[in-house]
Design an enzyme around this catalytic site. Structure first.
Site, PDB file in Angstrom:
ATOM      1  N   GLY A  69     -99.783 -90.096  34.883  1.00  0.00           N
ATOM      2  CA  GLY A  69    -100.216 -90.760  33.659  1.00  0.00           C
ATOM      3  C   GLY A  69     -99.679 -92.180  33.520  1.00  0.00           C
ATOM      4  O   GLY A  69    -100.411 -93.098  33.144  1.00  0.00           O
ATOM      5  N   ASN A 149     -99.060 -87.107  22.002  1.00  0.00           N
ATOM      6  CA  ASN A 149     -98.152 -86.180  22.677  1.00  0.00           C
ATOM      7  C   ASN A 149     -97.092 -85.587  21.751  1.00  0.00           C
ATOM      8  O   ASN A 149     -96.516 -84.559  22.053  1.00  0.00           O
ATOM      9  CB  ASN A 149     -97.491 -86.861  23.880  1.00  0.00           C
ATOM     10  CG  ASN A 149     -96.943 -88.232  23.553  1.00  0.00           C
ATOM     11  OD1 ASN A 149     -97.683 -89.119  23.122  1.00  0.00           O
ATOM     12  ND2 ASN A 149     -95.654 -88.398  23.730  1.00  0.00           N
ATOM     13  N   GLN A 177    -102.794 -85.934  27.245  1.00  0.00           N
ATOM     14  CA  GLN A 177    -102.621 -84.681  26.490  1.00  0.00           C
ATOM     15  C   GLN A 177    -103.953 -83.965  26.240  1.00  0.00           C
ATOM     16  O   GLN A 177    -103.950 -82.822  25.795  1.00  0.00           O
ATOM     17  CB  GLN A 177    -101.937 -84.959  25.145  1.00  0.00           C
ATOM     18  CG  GLN A 177    -100.486 -85.388  25.264  1.00  0.00           C
ATOM     19  CD  GLN A 177     -99.556 -84.268  25.723  1.00  0.00           C
ATOM     20  OE1 GLN A 177     -99.800 -83.091  25.458  1.00  0.00           O
ATOM     21  NE2 GLN A 177     -98.478 -84.616  26.397  1.00  0.00           N
ATOM     22  N   SER A 197    -102.942 -86.847  33.807  1.00  0.00           N
ATOM     23  CA  SER A 197    -101.779 -86.476  34.610  1.00  0.00           C
ATOM     24  C   SER A 197    -101.792 -84.974  34.858  1.00  0.00           C
ATOM     25  O   SER A 197    -101.867 -84.186  33.915  1.00  0.00           O
ATOM     26  CB  SER A 197    -100.505 -86.878  33.869  1.00  0.00           C
ATOM     27  OG  SER A 197     -99.389 -86.457  34.613  1.00  0.00           O
ATOM     28  N   GLY A 198    -101.703 -84.596  36.140  1.00  0.00           N
ATOM     29  CA  GLY A 198    -101.818 -83.188  36.504  1.00  0.00           C
ATOM     30  C   GLY A 198    -100.766 -82.273  35.906  1.00  0.00           C
ATOM     31  O   GLY A 198    -101.060 -81.158  35.490  1.00  0.00           O
ATOM     32  N   HIS A 199     -99.516 -82.776  35.842  1.00  0.00           N
ATOM     33  CA  HIS A 199     -98.440 -81.848  35.446  1.00  0.00           C
ATOM     34  C   HIS A 199     -98.496 -81.428  33.984  1.00  0.00           C
ATOM     35  O   HIS A 199     -97.763 -80.543  33.561  1.00  0.00           O
ATOM     36  CB  HIS A 199     -97.061 -82.411  35.826  1.00  0.00           C
ATOM     37  CG  HIS A 199     -96.540 -83.511  34.958  1.00  0.00           C
ATOM     38  ND1 HIS A 199     -95.645 -83.271  33.952  1.00  0.00           N
ATOM     39  CD2 HIS A 199     -96.766 -84.843  34.957  1.00  0.00           C
ATOM     40  CE1 HIS A 199     -95.333 -84.439  33.363  1.00  0.00           C
ATOM     41  NE2 HIS A 199     -96.006 -85.393  33.960  1.00  0.00           N
ATOM     42  N   THR A 235    -100.628 -93.225  51.041  1.00  0.00           N
ATOM     43  CA  THR A 235    -101.112 -91.950  51.560  1.00  0.00           C
ATOM     44  C   THR A 235    -101.275 -90.962  50.414  1.00  0.00           C
ATOM     45  O   THR A 235    -100.380 -90.816  49.576  1.00  0.00           O
ATOM     46  CB  THR A 235    -100.124 -91.402  52.605  1.00  0.00           C
ATOM     47  OG1 THR A 235     -99.973 -92.387  53.623  1.00  0.00           O
ATOM     48  CG2 THR A 235    -100.633 -90.104  53.211  1.00  0.00           C
ATOM     49  N   CYS A 323     -89.354 -89.160  26.597  1.00  0.00           N
ATOM     50  CA  CYS A 323     -88.815 -90.477  26.916  1.00  0.00           C
ATOM     51  C   CYS A 323     -87.875 -90.962  25.828  1.00  0.00           C
ATOM     52  O   CYS A 323     -87.109 -91.881  26.035  1.00  0.00           O
ATOM     53  CB  CYS A 323     -89.952 -91.486  27.084  1.00  0.00           C
ATOM     54  SG  CYS A 323     -91.327 -90.812  27.997  1.00  0.00           S
TER      55      CYS A 323
HETATM   56  C1  LIG Z   1     -96.760 -87.350  29.763  1.00  0.00           C
HETATM   57  C2  LIG Z   1     -97.583 -88.433  29.211  1.00  0.00           C
HETATM   58  C3  LIG Z   1     -97.778 -89.630  29.916  1.00  0.00           C
HETATM   59  C4  LIG Z   1     -97.071 -89.920  31.221  1.00  0.00           C
HETATM   60  O1  LIG Z   1     -97.562 -89.145  32.276  1.00  0.00           O
HETATM   61  P1  LIG Z   1     -96.694 -89.009  33.624  1.00  0.00           P
HETATM   62  O2  LIG Z   1     -97.603 -88.299  34.567  1.00  0.00           O
HETATM   63  O3  LIG Z   1     -95.499 -88.182  33.262  1.00  0.00           O
HETATM   64  O4  LIG Z   1     -96.353 -90.371  34.069  1.00  0.00           O
HETATM   65  C5  LIG Z   1     -98.596 -90.590  29.366  1.00  0.00           C
HETATM   66  N1  LIG Z   1     -99.213 -90.390  28.195  1.00  0.00           N
HETATM   67  C6  LIG Z   1     -99.059 -89.267  27.476  1.00  0.00           C
HETATM   68  C7  LIG Z   1     -99.791 -89.100  26.203  1.00  0.00           C
HETATM   69  C8  LIG Z   1     -98.238 -88.254  27.965  1.00  0.00           C
HETATM   70  O5  LIG Z   1     -98.079 -87.138  27.255  1.00  0.00           O
END
Ligand SMILES: *Cc1c(COP(=O)(O)O)cnc(C)c1O
Length: 377
Positions: A69, A149, A177, A197-199, A235, A323
């Site tokens: 993200g 978030n 989100q 963002s995948g996680h 890569t 953060c």
């Molecule tokens: C977690 C988050 C990000 C950052 O994503 P990362 O993959 O951890 O760098 C950015 N924006 C929002 C709204 C998020 O919740």
């Protein structure tokens, strides 16, 4: 431990992991190489791109894999401003964006850009009229998050997209989100750039993507090799990419069902808290809200102490943005919706996932009640 911090990150989808692990141990070829082992990985990576594009109503060549993200947000914002620099140097965003957006914007401000940060109402929703009146001749980008978030508020993305399009302004949304939780069609919503963002939806950490509407000639943020059609060197995280696409598919195949399941548990937990814990108030909006998010203000409670006690009692929770943890600044999001420092340092975020159980919800409530009582004594 009971994990109630799914807005920070999520457990990896086991099925998605199983489908992707062969790229770690068997077919670990670099997709840019020229033997058949590499061609196979390359083909599977393109299938993953297709799967993701399909879900969003995009074309496969509009999806660019990134490290997550933060990179996607940096890329979208920095390079769309560079692309449009002959038109002007004014950006519109909001006060409640993630730090990966806010800090990118303050970097641009030091370089001579002007940013209008839209305020929100007490529910965290931006004012469409304020957006309209913020637009100027030299506005080049609108960057507003899809869903927040910290408080889970969902912004009026379709209306924002329509306004941006009418004024010929690029529209980027941080949808980190939202992806995996909400149906998204980039064309219906007039989105030009979308970060994910995948996680945050059950794939491994360190992989994500940026949707770039075709025709928008964003240049690279990361220079080097010719990966990602010459727009993102490095890569590829083949394991992460295949896992991400499958995790995303698994979220969307049962989207309604998971949302109902999470919302039912979320609402149970919320009403237990509001009914039984004195001086507790919901932050944000009840309706335009992610189905897994609770953010509660507890009167006369030090949020950081509450977090420590919860941890000692086996519950992982958060004060909002990960953060912010470790810094003494109260949440900028709660400040933006309430302008109340006490509220911003006495609020707790609990976020569920599709794997959260009723037992976990009940235990979380019991532990929370105990910790609040202990702190108030
Ligand atoms: C977690 C988050 C990000 C950052 O994503 P990362 O993959 O951890 O760098 C950015 N924006 C929002 C709204 C998020 O919740």
């Amino acid at each position: 431990m009971i994990y109630m911090d799914n807005a920070s990150t999520t457990v990896v989808d086991k099925e998605a992991f199983d489908m992707a692990k062969k790229y770690l141990f068997e077919n670990y070829a670099n997709p840019s190489s020229s033997y058949s082992m590499a061609n196979d990985v390359k083909a599977d990576m393109e299938d993953a791109r297709d799967m993701i594009a399909d879900i969003l109503g995009a074309r496969y060549n509009e999806i660019y894999f990134t490290s997550g993200g933060s990179e996607s947000n940096n890329w979208a914002i920095l390079k769309s401003c560079e692309l449009m620099e002959n038109k002007g140097k004014h950006i519109i965003s909001s006060k409640i964006e993630h730090h990966s957006v806010l800090h990118t914007l303050s970097y641009l401000e030091k370089k001579g850009y002007e940013v209008t940060y839209l305020s929100t109402d007490e529910k965290g929703i931006i004012d469409i009229n304020e957006l309209k009146s913020a637009i100027r001749e030299d506005t080049v980008l609108i960057s507003i998050m899809f869903a927040n978030n910290e408080i889970g508020t969902i912004e009026p993305i379709k209306e924002i997209g329509k306004i941006a399009r009418e004024h010929n302004i690029l529209f980027h949304t941080d949808a980190v989100q939202a992806v995996g939780h909400l149906p998204i069609d980039v064309n219906e919503l007039n989105i030009d750039l979308l970060s994910a963002s995948g996680h945050k939806f059950h794939s491994p950490k360190g992989v994500g993507f940026l949707y770039i509407r075709s025709g928008i000639k964003l240049t690279s943020l990361i220079h080097g090799g010719s990966q990602e059609r010459n727009r993102r060197a490095g890569t590829e995280n083949t394991f992460g990419i295949v896992a991400m696409a499958n995790a995303m598919k698994n979220c969307y195949e049962h989207l309604k069902e998971y949302n109902i399941q999470m919302q039912t548990l979320r609402d149970e937990l919320l009403s237990l808290i509001l009914k039984n814990i004195e001086g507790s108030h919901l932050n944000g909006c009840m309706h335009n809200r992610l189905s897994n998010n609770i953010n509660i203000y507890f009167e006369n409670i030090n949020g950081e102490l509450l977090l420590i006690l919860l941890n000692q009692n086996g519950v992982c929770a958060s004060l909002g943005s990960a953060c912010t943890t470790g810094s003494i600044d109260p949440s900028h999001v709660i400040m933006a919706i309430s302008n109340d420092k006490k509220r911003a340092s006495s609020s707790l975020r609990l976020t569920l996932s599709k794997y959260t159980t009723k037992d976990e919800v009940n235990t979380t409530f019991e532990v929370l009640k105990k910790c609040i009582n202990q702190l108030r004594k």
